[in-house]
Design a protein around this motif. Structure first.
Motif, PDB file in Angstrom:
ATOM      1  N   PRO A 274       0.830  -1.205   0.000  1.00 32.63           N
ATOM      2  CA  PRO A 274       0.000   0.000   0.000  1.00 32.63           C
ATOM      3  C   PRO A 274       0.868   1.260   0.000  1.00 32.63           C
ATOM      4  CG  PRO A 274      -0.694  -1.519   1.732  1.00 32.63           C
ATOM      5  CD  PRO A 274       0.609  -2.020   1.191  1.00 32.63           C
ATOM      6  N   THR A 275       0.470   2.209  -0.823  1.00 30.42           N
ATOM      7  CA  THR A 275       1.183   3.478  -0.921  1.00 30.42           C
ATOM      8  C   THR A 275       0.177   4.605  -0.764  1.00 30.42           C
ATOM      9  OG1 THR A 275       2.811   2.473  -2.387  1.00 30.42           O
ATOM     10  CG2 THR A 275       2.701   4.872  -2.387  1.00 30.42           C
ATOM     11  N   ILE A 276       0.568   5.603  -0.008  1.00 32.76           N
ATOM     12  CA  ILE A 276      -0.275   6.764   0.259  1.00 32.76           C
ATOM     13  C   ILE A 276       0.411   7.975  -0.346  1.00 32.76           C
ATOM     14  CG2 ILE A 276      -1.156   8.279   2.086  1.00 32.76           C
ATOM     15  CD1 ILE A 276      -1.155   5.719   3.898  1.00 32.76           C
ATOM     16  N   GLU A 277      -0.343   8.759  -1.133  1.00 35.55           N
ATOM     17  CA  GLU A 277       0.163  10.015  -1.688  1.00 35.55           C
ATOM     18  C   GLU A 277      -0.745  11.147  -1.247  1.00 35.55           C
ATOM     19  OE1 GLU A 277       2.094   8.627  -5.946  1.00 35.55           O
ATOM     20  OE2 GLU A 277       0.144   9.637  -5.950  1.00 35.55           O
ATOM     21  N   VAL A 278      -0.141  12.252  -0.869  1.00 38.86           N
ATOM     22  CA  VAL A 278      -0.890  13.448  -0.495  1.00 38.86           C
ATOM     23  C   VAL A 278      -0.350  14.603  -1.316  1.00 38.86           C
ATOM     24  CG1 VAL A 278      -1.458  15.045   1.370  1.00 38.86           C
ATOM     25  CG2 VAL A 278      -1.359  12.587   1.832  1.00 38.86           C
ATOM     26  N   TRP A 279      -1.242  15.274  -2.058  1.00 38.04           N
ATOM     27  CA  TRP A 279      -0.878  16.419  -2.894  1.00 38.04           C
ATOM     28  C   TRP A 279      -1.483  17.671  -2.292  1.00 38.04           C
ATOM     29  CZ3 TRP A 279      -3.108  14.634  -8.252  1.00 38.04           C
ATOM     30  CH2 TRP A 279      -2.561  13.407  -8.602  1.00 38.04           C
ATOM     31  N   ASP A 280      -0.752  18.770  -2.356  1.00 34.76           N
ATOM     32  CA  ASP A 280      -1.317  20.078  -2.011  1.00 34.76           C
ATOM     33  C   ASP A 280      -0.649  21.136  -2.873  1.00 34.76           C
ATOM     34  OD1 ASP A 280       0.715  21.826  -0.411  1.00 34.76           O
ATOM     35  OD2 ASP A 280       0.881  19.877   0.569  1.00 34.76           O
ATOM     36  N   GLY A 281      -1.231  22.330  -2.876  1.00 32.73           N
ATOM     37  CA  GLY A 281      -0.752  23.403  -3.743  1.00 32.73           C
ATOM     38  C   GLY A 281       0.320  24.278  -3.149  1.00 32.73           C
ATOM     39  N   GLY A 282       0.810  23.964  -1.959  1.00 34.37           N
ATOM     40  CA  GLY A 282       1.840  24.787  -1.329  1.00 34.37           C
ATOM     41  C   GLY A 282       3.204  24.608  -1.956  1.00 34.37           C
ATOM     42  N   ALA A 283       3.992  25.664  -1.922  1.00 34.94           N
ATOM     43  CA  ALA A 283       5.312  25.628  -2.548  1.00 34.94           C
ATOM     44  C   ALA A 283       6.375  24.978  -1.665  1.00 34.94           C
ATOM     45  CB  ALA A 283       5.746  27.050  -2.904  1.00 34.94           C
ATOM     46  N   GLY A 284       6.234  25.062  -0.356  1.00 34.84           N
ATOM     47  CA  GLY A 284       7.253  24.536   0.554  1.00 34.84           C
ATOM     48  C   GLY A 284       7.337  23.027   0.506  1.00 34.84           C
ATOM     49  N   ARG A 285       8.494  22.519   0.888  1.00 33.45           N
ATOM     50  CA  ARG A 285       8.704  21.070   0.932  1.00 33.45           C
ATOM     51  C   ARG A 285       8.779  20.623   2.387  1.00 33.45           C
ATOM     52  NH1 ARG A 285      11.842  19.267  -3.806  1.00 33.45           N
ATOM     53  NH2 ARG A 285      11.749  17.227  -2.847  1.00 33.45           N
ATOM     54  N   PRO A 286       8.201  19.455   2.714  1.00 35.25           N
ATOM     55  CA  PRO A 286       8.276  18.941   4.081  1.00 35.25           C
ATOM     56  C   PRO A 286       9.725  18.676   4.493  1.00 35.25           C
ATOM     57  CG  PRO A 286       6.677  17.710   2.798  1.00 35.25           C
ATOM     58  CD  PRO A 286       7.418  18.601   1.844  1.00 35.25           C
ATOM     59  N   VAL A 287      10.022  18.980   5.731  1.00 33.94           N
ATOM     60  CA  VAL A 287      11.369  18.795   6.266  1.00 33.94           C
ATOM     61  C   VAL A 287      11.252  18.077   7.603  1.00 33.94           C
ATOM     62  CG1 VAL A 287      13.436  19.971   7.120  1.00 33.94           C
ATOM     63  CG2 VAL A 287      12.191  20.895   5.157  1.00 33.94           C
ATOM     64  N   VAL A 288      12.043  17.030   7.781  1.00 35.18           N
ATOM     65  CA  VAL A 288      12.093  16.341   9.061  1.00 35.18           C
ATOM     66  C   VAL A 288      12.893  17.206  10.020  1.00 35.18           C
ATOM     67  CG1 VAL A 288      12.852  14.276  10.287  1.00 35.18           C
ATOM     68  CG2 VAL A 288      11.972  14.082   7.956  1.00 35.18           C
ATOM     69  N   ARG A 289      12.276  17.568  11.124  1.00 33.54           N
ATOM     70  CA  ARG A 289      12.961  18.386  12.133  1.00 33.54           C
ATOM     71  C   ARG A 289      13.679  17.477  13.122  1.00 33.54           C
ATOM     72  NH1 ARG A 289       8.101  22.466  13.822  1.00 33.54           N
ATOM     73  NH2 ARG A 289       7.601  23.158  11.726  1.00 33.54           N
ATOM     74  N   GLN A 290      14.703  18.023  13.725  1.00 34.12           N
ATOM     75  CA  GLN A 290      15.383  17.278  14.768  1.00 34.12           C
ATOM     76  C   GLN A 290      14.443  17.129  15.946  1.00 34.12           C
ATOM     77  OE1 GLN A 290      19.276  18.313  15.907  1.00 34.12           O
ATOM     78  NE2 GLN A 290      20.067  17.549  13.991  1.00 34.12           N
ATOM     79  N   GLU A 291      14.523  15.987  16.591  1.00 35.92           N
ATOM     80  CA  GLU A 291      13.660  15.727  17.731  1.00 35.92           C
ATOM     81  C   GLU A 291      13.967  16.708  18.854  1.00 35.92           C
ATOM     82  OE1 GLU A 291      12.131  11.952  20.365  1.00 35.92           O
ATOM     83  OE2 GLU A 291      13.846  11.714  19.039  1.00 35.92           O
ATOM     84  N   SER A 292      12.915  17.242  19.436  1.00 33.61           N
ATOM     85  CA  SER A 292      13.056  18.170  20.550  1.00 33.61           C
ATOM     86  C   SER A 292      12.120  17.724  21.666  1.00 33.61           C
ATOM     87  CB  SER A 292      12.689  19.592  20.116  1.00 33.61           C
ATOM     88  OG  SER A 292      12.568  20.426  21.240  1.00 33.61           O
ATOM     89  N   LEU A 293      12.646  17.619  22.857  1.00 33.71           N
ATOM     90  CA  LEU A 293      11.832  17.210  24.000  1.00 33.71           C
ATOM     91  C   LEU A 293      10.923  18.341  24.491  1.00 33.71           C
ATOM     92  CD1 LEU A 293      14.502  15.169  25.968  1.00 33.71           C
ATOM     93  CD2 LEU A 293      12.708  14.313  24.455  1.00 33.71           C
ATOM     94  N   THR A 294      11.203  19.566  24.075  1.00 29.17           N
ATOM     95  CA  THR A 294      10.410  20.701  24.549  1.00 29.17           C
ATOM     96  C   THR A 294       9.417  21.223  23.516  1.00 29.17           C
ATOM     97  OG1 THR A 294      12.144  22.238  23.862  1.00 29.17           O
ATOM     98  CG2 THR A 294      12.222  21.437  26.142  1.00 29.17           C
ATOM     99  N   ALA A 295       9.548  20.817  22.269  1.00 27.76           N
ATOM    100  CA  ALA A 295       8.651  21.316  21.219  1.00 27.76           C
ATOM    101  C   ALA A 295       7.254  20.723  21.371  1.00 27.76           C
ATOM    102  CB  ALA A 295       9.210  20.980  19.842  1.00 27.76           C
ATOM    103  N   ILE A 296       6.253  21.522  21.055  1.00 28.05           N
ATOM    104  CA  ILE A 296       4.867  21.058  21.104  1.00 28.05           C
ATOM    105  C   ILE A 296       4.523  20.275  19.849  1.00 28.05           C
ATOM    106  CG2 ILE A 296       2.472  21.826  21.129  1.00 28.05           C
ATOM    107  CD1 ILE A 296       3.389  24.183  22.831  1.00 28.05           C
ATOM    108  N   GLY A 297       5.076  20.635  18.713  1.00 24.69           N
ATOM    109  CA  GLY A 297       4.805  19.960  17.445  1.00 24.69           C
ATOM    110  C   GLY A 297       6.099  19.626  16.737  1.00 24.69           C
ATOM    111  N   GLY A 298       5.964  19.278  15.462  1.00 25.55           N
ATOM    112  CA  GLY A 298       7.147  19.033  14.647  1.00 25.55           C
ATOM    113  C   GLY A 298       7.633  17.605  14.628  1.00 25.55           C
ATOM    114  N   ARG A 299       6.821  16.667  15.130  1.00 27.47           N
ATOM    115  CA  ARG A 299       7.250  15.268  15.160  1.00 27.47           C
ATOM    116  C   ARG A 299       6.595  14.412  14.078  1.00 27.47           C
ATOM    117  NH1 ARG A 299       6.659  17.053  20.272  1.00 27.47           N
ATOM    118  NH2 ARG A 299       8.460  16.904  21.642  1.00 27.47           N
ATOM    119  N   GLY A 300       5.698  14.993  13.294  1.00 24.74           N
ATOM    120  CA  GLY A 300       4.926  14.225  12.329  1.00 24.74           C
ATOM    121  C   GLY A 300       5.765  13.470  11.319  1.00 24.74           C
TER     122      GLY A 300
END
Length: 137
Positions: free
Chosen positions: A82-108
């Motif tokens: 199974p493969t999942i594709e998600v398209w959107d019209g935004g120009a930015g590219r997803p970036v994996v953030r470094q793990e942070s124990l204090t951040a509220i988001g950014g782990r997706g």
């Protein structure tokens, strides 16, 4: 195979399920239900990873993309996964953030990278981007 069915990059388009989502807070839940239904049709009994992956990809498109969100779910003809594709019209590219124990988001995307067998993103010629992930069975 139907005469109007094309095979492009290992994907038979008659086996592709597509859902267009409005960019609202209900989009991730609708995407999870869609993946659960598709996986059930394929008799995939454990859809947990697929639901987490689609939820994260759709949430990223909702928060960082533009316009409607297009979700495609299919089995790759090369390996039947199974493969999942998600398209959107935004120009930015997803970036994996470094793990942070204090951040509220950014782990997706960290979760997507951990759960998917493979994943990636690419810009679309017509604008926007496509982010994809391959799920195990």
């Amino acid at each position: 195979m139907h005469p109007f069915t094309k095979v492009v990059a290992g994907i038979c388009d008659e086996d592709v399920s597509t859902l267009v989502l409005e960019p609202d807070e209900q989009a991730p839940a609708r995407a999870r239900r869609f993946v659960a239904e598709r996986f059930a049709a394929w008799e995939v009994t454990d859809d947990h990873n697929g639901q987490v992956i689609v939820s994260e990809l759709v949430t990223n498109a909702l928060l960082h993309g533009e316009g409607p969100i297009v979700l495609r779910v299919f089995r790759d003809e090369r390996d039947s996964l199974p493969t999942i594709e998600v398209w959107d019209g935004g120009a930015g590219r997803p970036v994996v953030r470094q793990e942070s124990l204090t951040a509220i988001g950014g782990r997706g995307l960290l979760m997507v990278a951990a759960l998917a067998l493979d994943w990636g993103t690419r810009p679309l010629v017509e604008g926007g981007k496509l982010t994809w992930a391959k799920c195990g069975l």
